[in-house]
Design an enzyme around this catalytic site. Structure first.
Site, PDB file in Angstrom:
ATOM      1  N   GLU A   1      -0.576  -2.061   5.196  1.00 37.35           N
ATOM      2  CA  GLU A   1       0.426  -1.955   6.277  1.00 37.35           C
ATOM      3  C   GLU A   1       0.312  -0.619   6.993  1.00 37.35           C
ATOM      4  OE1 GLU A   1       3.524  -1.301   8.799  1.00 37.35           O
ATOM      5  OE2 GLU A   1       3.380  -0.063   7.009  1.00 37.35           O
TER       6      GLU A   1
ATOM      7  N   ASP B   1       0.803  -1.227   0.000  1.00 41.02           N
ATOM      8  CA  ASP B   1       0.000   0.000   0.000  1.00 41.02           C
ATOM      9  C   ASP B   1       0.840   1.284   0.000  1.00 41.02           C
ATOM     10  OD1 ASP B   1       0.762  -0.885   2.572  1.00 41.02           O
ATOM     11  OD2 ASP B   1      -0.795   0.300   3.552  1.00 41.02           O
TER      12      ASP B   1
END
Ligand code: NI
Length: 399
Positions: free
Chosen positions: A138, A80
């Site tokens: 994350e 991400d």
């Protein structure tokens, strides 16, 4: 074996760079990693790797099976990006306004795809399997993306025995592998405080209770927890990041909201902080005639590296990349990392990989989460070699 890994890492390096640039130009926020996950799944499928999609959101899991049965080792990368406007001027800069890969997760994903290529060519003679874990979200503290993947069974069928992960680190020169035994990164929690008072005219503060004054004293008072309550050689950080309140320049405010982050290393210290923060904030507020509501949300636990894996990885790096590439870190970093959830379940090791070009002044290197963050792509072959060597060494020594 290391020679073969090195050759293959170079063979696939152009593709790793290409994937990284592609992912970098199309960053996706936490829980929205659709296109990145699709690319990962496509590459893995093309390699003939068994693929599982939508694991804990947009997570993708590939299984590289060796010729013979044996242990299972996990390699994890996060996918991400962050809600930031990129300012690097790179030709492959983010095409998505307000979204940027400023934490290098694009490089982690690309390096793990590179490792997938190398491993899939080394299946013959491999005893055991390598599970490639591409994780979403994350950056979604306090939830994170790892717990969702764990709930969806990423560590089972087949059962993962140990895990490794890499994070680019701009403070170190390209190709260095930096890690330590025990805590590598801190626990990362969030706090929400609401100071309350009573409104009155700004010229008559005695008729109200000033929530701005309460908040100001709380911001200062919380620092005495760090300096006076936590032991000097232990570590804690309390940072208030936002403060919002008030109506008008001449009105005493009755409500101020604050949000902050709390970082600790020792689990016992992490356990004490909610009570200490509540006691301090409420004590100050009540002394001034008001009150303060405190909400403490536990986020990522400390990232604990297994001491035995640390010893084995130091040998692996010396044998595969060269001893000069290994840096045993004295002190941990208080940044949070949700690989810690995996590390709580199985023996694990996270290492940082240096990505500052040789000769570049460290002061000129943009840090993580900076709008100009720009890791050196020359670290990729080192990262691919590290991940592959750790996985194959683990399978060999465990078998
Ligand atoms: Ni990161």
């Amino acid at each position: 074996m290391y020679k073969k890994i090195e050759e293959l890492a170079w063979k696939y390096n152009d593709r790793v760079v290409e994937w990284r640039r592609h992912i970098h130009s199309r960053p996706e926020l936490s829980t929205q990693e659709r296109q990145t996950a699709a690319l990962v799944a496509e590459v893995l499928t093309g390699l003939g790797v068994e693929v599982r999609k939508d694991v804990g959101g947009h997570g993708v899991v590939g299984l590289v099976k060796g010729e013979k049965p044996g242990p299972v080792v996990g390699l994890r990368a996060d996918m991400d990006a962050l809600p930031m406007q990129e300012d690097t001027g790179l030709p492959f800069a983010s095409a998505n306004p307000g979204v940027m890969h400023a934490c290098g997760h694009d490089t982690h994903t690309a390096m793990l795809l590179g490792a997938a290529c190398v491993l899939s060519e080394m299946r013959s003679g491999m005893e055991g399997s390598v599970k490639l874990i591409f994780q979403p979200a994350e950056e979604l503290n306090p939830t994170g993306g790892a717990p969702g993947m764990i709930r969806d069974g990423v560590l089972e069928n087949p059962r993962v025995d140990a895990l490794f992960a890499l994070h680019v680190w701009p403070g170190f020169e390209t190709g260095k592998i930096i890690t330590r035994a025990g805590a590598l990164m801190g626990a990362s929690d969030r706090i929400f405080l609401t100071a309350s008072g009573k409104t009155s005219h700004g010229s008559a503060p005695h008729q109200g209770i000033d929530a701005v004054m309460i908040a100001a004293q709380i911001v200062g008072g919380l620092q005495t927890i760090v300096s006076r309550v936590v032991a000097p050689l232990d570590s804690a950080v309390i940072s208030i990041g936002t403060i919002k309140g008030g109506y008008r320049y001449n009105v005493i405010a009755d409500r101020v909201e604050m949000e902050g982050t709390v970082r600790t290393l020792a689990p016992a210290t992490q356990d004490r902080l909610p009570g200490l923060i509540e006691r301090t904030a409420q004590g100050i507020a009540r002394a001034l005639g008001g009150d303060c509501e405190v909400k403490y949300v536990r986020g990522y636990p400390p990232t604990m590296n297994d001491p035995d894996l640390f010893r084995r990885v130091s040998e692996t790096v010396a044998d595969s990349l060269g001893a000069e590439h290994f840096v045993a870190l004295d002190n941990p970093d208080l940044g949070g990392e949700d690989f810690s959830f995996f590390a709580r379940e199985r023996p694990s090791l996270m290492a940082w990989i240096g990505c500052r070009p040789a000769g570049k002044d460290p002061a000129e290197m943009a840090v993580l989460h900076n709008t100009r963050f720009c890791p050196d792509e020359a670290c990729f072959p080192w990262g691919v070699r590290f991940l592959t060597s750790c996985a194959l060494d683990f399978l060999k020594k465990k078998a």
